[in-house]
Write a protein that holds these residues in place. Sequence first.
Motif, PDB file in Angstrom:
ATOM      1  N   ARG A 111       0.836  -1.203   0.000  1.00  0.00           N
ATOM      2  CA  ARG A 111       0.000   0.000   0.000  1.00  0.00           C
ATOM      3  C   ARG A 111       0.868   1.250   0.000  1.00  0.00           C
ATOM      4  NH1 ARG A 111      -5.520  -0.131   2.654  1.00  0.00           N
ATOM      5  NH2 ARG A 111      -4.713   1.684   3.753  1.00  0.00           N
ATOM      6  N   GLN A 112       2.127   1.116   0.390  1.00  0.00           N
ATOM      7  CA  GLN A 112       3.042   2.252   0.471  1.00  0.00           C
ATOM      8  C   GLN A 112       3.964   2.367  -0.745  1.00  0.00           C
ATOM      9  OE1 GLN A 112       2.779   4.144   3.342  1.00  0.00           O
ATOM     10  NE2 GLN A 112       1.223   2.686   3.975  1.00  0.00           N
ATOM     11  N   TYR A 113       4.290   1.211  -1.339  1.00  0.00           N
ATOM     12  CA  TYR A 113       5.338   1.145  -2.360  1.00  0.00           C
ATOM     13  C   TYR A 113       4.885   0.315  -3.553  1.00  0.00           C
ATOM     14  CZ  TYR A 113       8.113   2.571   1.679  1.00  0.00           C
ATOM     15  OH  TYR A 113       8.589   3.233   2.775  1.00  0.00           O
ATOM     16  N   THR A 114       5.616   0.444  -4.663  1.00  0.00           N
ATOM     17  CA  THR A 114       5.381  -0.426  -5.814  1.00  0.00           C
ATOM     18  C   THR A 114       5.836  -1.834  -5.460  1.00  0.00           C
ATOM     19  OG1 THR A 114       7.578  -0.129  -6.785  1.00  0.00           O
ATOM     20  CG2 THR A 114       5.860   1.501  -7.404  1.00  0.00           C
ATOM     21  N   LEU A 115       5.480  -2.794  -6.294  1.00  0.00           N
ATOM     22  CA  LEU A 115       5.902  -4.175  -6.077  1.00  0.00           C
ATOM     23  C   LEU A 115       7.423  -4.281  -6.034  1.00  0.00           C
ATOM     24  CD1 LEU A 115       5.257  -7.209  -5.811  1.00  0.00           C
ATOM     25  CD2 LEU A 115       5.108  -7.297  -8.308  1.00  0.00           C
ATOM     26  N   THR A 116       8.104  -3.629  -6.941  1.00  0.00           N
ATOM     27  CA  THR A 116       9.571  -3.698  -6.969  1.00  0.00           C
ATOM     28  C   THR A 116      10.174  -3.045  -5.732  1.00  0.00           C
ATOM     29  OG1 THR A 116       9.558  -3.684  -9.379  1.00  0.00           O
ATOM     30  CG2 THR A 116      11.621  -3.085  -8.311  1.00  0.00           C
ATOM     31  N   GLN A 117       9.684  -1.884  -5.356  1.00  0.00           N
ATOM     32  CA  GLN A 117      10.190  -1.219  -4.153  1.00  0.00           C
ATOM     33  C   GLN A 117       9.923  -2.070  -2.911  1.00  0.00           C
ATOM     34  OE1 GLN A 117       7.866   2.346  -4.587  1.00  0.00           O
ATOM     35  NE2 GLN A 117       9.587   3.518  -5.439  1.00  0.00           N
ATOM     36  N   ALA A 118       8.706  -2.613  -2.819  1.00  0.00           N
ATOM     37  CA  ALA A 118       8.352  -3.448  -1.672  1.00  0.00           C
ATOM     38  C   ALA A 118       9.274  -4.657  -1.588  1.00  0.00           C
ATOM     39  CB  ALA A 118       6.891  -3.879  -1.755  1.00  0.00           C
ATOM     40  N   MET A 119       9.550  -5.278  -2.722  1.00  0.00           N
ATOM     41  CA  MET A 119      10.429  -6.455  -2.723  1.00  0.00           C
ATOM     42  C   MET A 119      11.793  -6.107  -2.149  1.00  0.00           C
ATOM     43  SD  MET A 119      10.485  -9.648  -3.429  1.00  0.00           S
ATOM     44  CE  MET A 119      11.846 -10.778  -3.246  1.00  0.00           C
ATOM     45  N   LEU A 120      12.360  -5.009  -2.569  1.00  0.00           N
ATOM     46  CA  LEU A 120      13.675  -4.599  -2.060  1.00  0.00           C
ATOM     47  C   LEU A 120      13.640  -4.332  -0.560  1.00  0.00           C
ATOM     48  CD1 LEU A 120      14.756  -2.228  -4.956  1.00  0.00           C
ATOM     49  CD2 LEU A 120      15.798  -4.422  -4.368  1.00  0.00           C
ATOM     50  N   ASN A 156      -4.873  -5.071  -6.350  1.00  0.00           N
ATOM     51  CA  ASN A 156      -5.322  -4.506  -7.626  1.00  0.00           C
ATOM     52  C   ASN A 156      -6.814  -4.714  -7.831  1.00  0.00           C
ATOM     53  OD1 ASN A 156      -2.800  -3.533  -8.298  1.00  0.00           O
ATOM     54  ND2 ASN A 156      -2.248  -5.348  -9.485  1.00  0.00           N
ATOM     55  N   GLU A 157      -7.355  -5.791  -7.297  1.00  0.00           N
ATOM     56  CA  GLU A 157      -8.787  -6.068  -7.392  1.00  0.00           C
ATOM     57  C   GLU A 157      -9.575  -5.417  -6.260  1.00  0.00           C
ATOM     58  OE1 GLU A 157      -9.208 -10.315  -7.474  1.00  0.00           O
ATOM     59  OE2 GLU A 157      -7.808 -10.498  -9.160  1.00  0.00           O
ATOM     60  N   TYR A 158      -9.063  -5.551  -5.039  1.00  0.00           N
ATOM     61  CA  TYR A 158      -9.775  -5.105  -3.845  1.00  0.00           C
ATOM     62  C   TYR A 158      -9.686  -3.588  -3.662  1.00  0.00           C
ATOM     63  CZ  TYR A 158     -11.142  -5.045   1.103  1.00  0.00           C
ATOM     64  OH  TYR A 158     -11.773  -4.805   2.292  1.00  0.00           O
ATOM     65  N   GLY A 159      -8.562  -3.029  -4.037  1.00  0.00           N
ATOM     66  CA  GLY A 159      -8.309  -1.604  -3.850  1.00  0.00           C
ATOM     67  C   GLY A 159      -7.337  -1.369  -2.712  1.00  0.00           C
ATOM     68  N   ARG A 160      -6.706  -0.218  -2.761  1.00  0.00           N
ATOM     69  CA  ARG A 160      -5.706   0.149  -1.753  1.00  0.00           C
ATOM     70  C   ARG A 160      -6.187   1.300  -0.858  1.00  0.00           C
ATOM     71  NH1 ARG A 160      -2.692  -2.209  -5.820  1.00  0.00           N
ATOM     72  NH2 ARG A 160      -0.666  -3.018  -5.240  1.00  0.00           N
ATOM     73  N   GLU A 161      -7.399   1.763  -1.082  1.00  0.00           N
ATOM     74  CA  GLU A 161      -7.876   2.951  -0.377  1.00  0.00           C
ATOM     75  C   GLU A 161      -8.728   2.630   0.854  1.00  0.00           C
ATOM     76  OE1 GLU A 161     -10.892   1.345  -2.846  1.00  0.00           O
ATOM     77  OE2 GLU A 161      -8.880   1.951  -3.447  1.00  0.00           O
ATOM     78  N   LYS A 162      -9.116   1.397   1.055  1.00  0.00           N
ATOM     79  CA  LYS A 162      -9.946   1.032   2.215  1.00  0.00           C
ATOM     80  C   LYS A 162      -9.085   1.023   3.477  1.00  0.00           C
ATOM     81  CE  LYS A 162     -13.086  -1.602  -0.621  1.00  0.00           C
ATOM     82  NZ  LYS A 162     -12.702  -2.370  -1.765  1.00  0.00           N
ATOM     83  N   ALA A 163      -9.726   0.920   4.614  1.00  0.00           N
ATOM     84  CA  ALA A 163      -8.997   0.883   5.887  1.00  0.00           C
ATOM     85  C   ALA A 163      -7.966  -0.246   5.858  1.00  0.00           C
ATOM     86  CB  ALA A 163      -9.968   0.684   7.044  1.00  0.00           C
ATOM     87  N   LEU A 164      -6.803   0.031   6.400  1.00  0.00           N
ATOM     88  CA  LEU A 164      -5.705  -0.936   6.396  1.00  0.00           C
ATOM     89  C   LEU A 164      -6.115  -2.254   7.039  1.00  0.00           C
ATOM     90  CD1 LEU A 164      -2.742  -1.724   5.946  1.00  0.00           C
ATOM     91  CD2 LEU A 164      -2.191  -0.498   8.069  1.00  0.00           C
ATOM     92  N   PHE A 165      -6.747  -2.185   8.209  1.00  0.00           N
ATOM     93  CA  PHE A 165      -7.105  -3.436   8.897  1.00  0.00           C
ATOM     94  C   PHE A 165      -8.161  -4.210   8.120  1.00  0.00           C
ATOM     95  CE2 PHE A 165     -10.600  -1.038  10.670  1.00  0.00           C
ATOM     96  CZ  PHE A 165     -11.535  -1.960  11.123  1.00  0.00           C
ATOM     97  N   ASP A 166      -9.097  -3.503   7.475  1.00  0.00           N
ATOM     98  CA  ASP A 166     -10.091  -4.183   6.647  1.00  0.00           C
ATOM     99  C   ASP A 166      -9.417  -4.889   5.472  1.00  0.00           C
ATOM    100  OD1 ASP A 166     -12.376  -3.555   8.120  1.00  0.00           O
ATOM    101  OD2 ASP A 166     -12.723  -1.687   7.008  1.00  0.00           O
TER     102      ASP A 166
END
Length: 144
Positions: A41-50, A90-100
């Motif tokens: 939710r914070q980074y791209t896939l590549t950034q997150a992997m690193l 990508n399907e669910y969305g990244r804007e909902k509450a983090l815990f949800d």
Amino acid sequence: MQLFQSDQEVETLIEKFNTCCLPAEAWTHEAHLAMGVWYLRQYTLTQAMLLVRQRIILFNSSVGGPVGFERGYHETLTWFWLKTIDAFLNEYGREKALFDTCNAFLESPRADRNRALLFYQKEEVMSLEARAMLVYPTNISHPW
């Protein structure tokens, strides 16, 4: 499985993980996945992997966890889980509450700890090669 009750609960988990203050026994499959959700939710896939690679190795070392050839950080599984979580987001969305979002992923079939076996032969994914470097799935016909 106990689900998260608030965004703060997830944020606290991530803060403790990132600062190597999380008790080793709290570093569960579910904690790994929640961490993946947070990073993606914070980074791209590549950034997150690193970042995740670095953080897991540091965390394992700090708590006296496994760091050898047979246990510890696993490149292919880390990539697999981040790729799986990214597809979910990508399907669910990244804007909902983090815990949800964490709870929705953890309750989904995609969070099944044996999911990688839909894509990999067990011997293949548990090999030293797969632990050390990214091995792409043999079953690429299965949807993420």
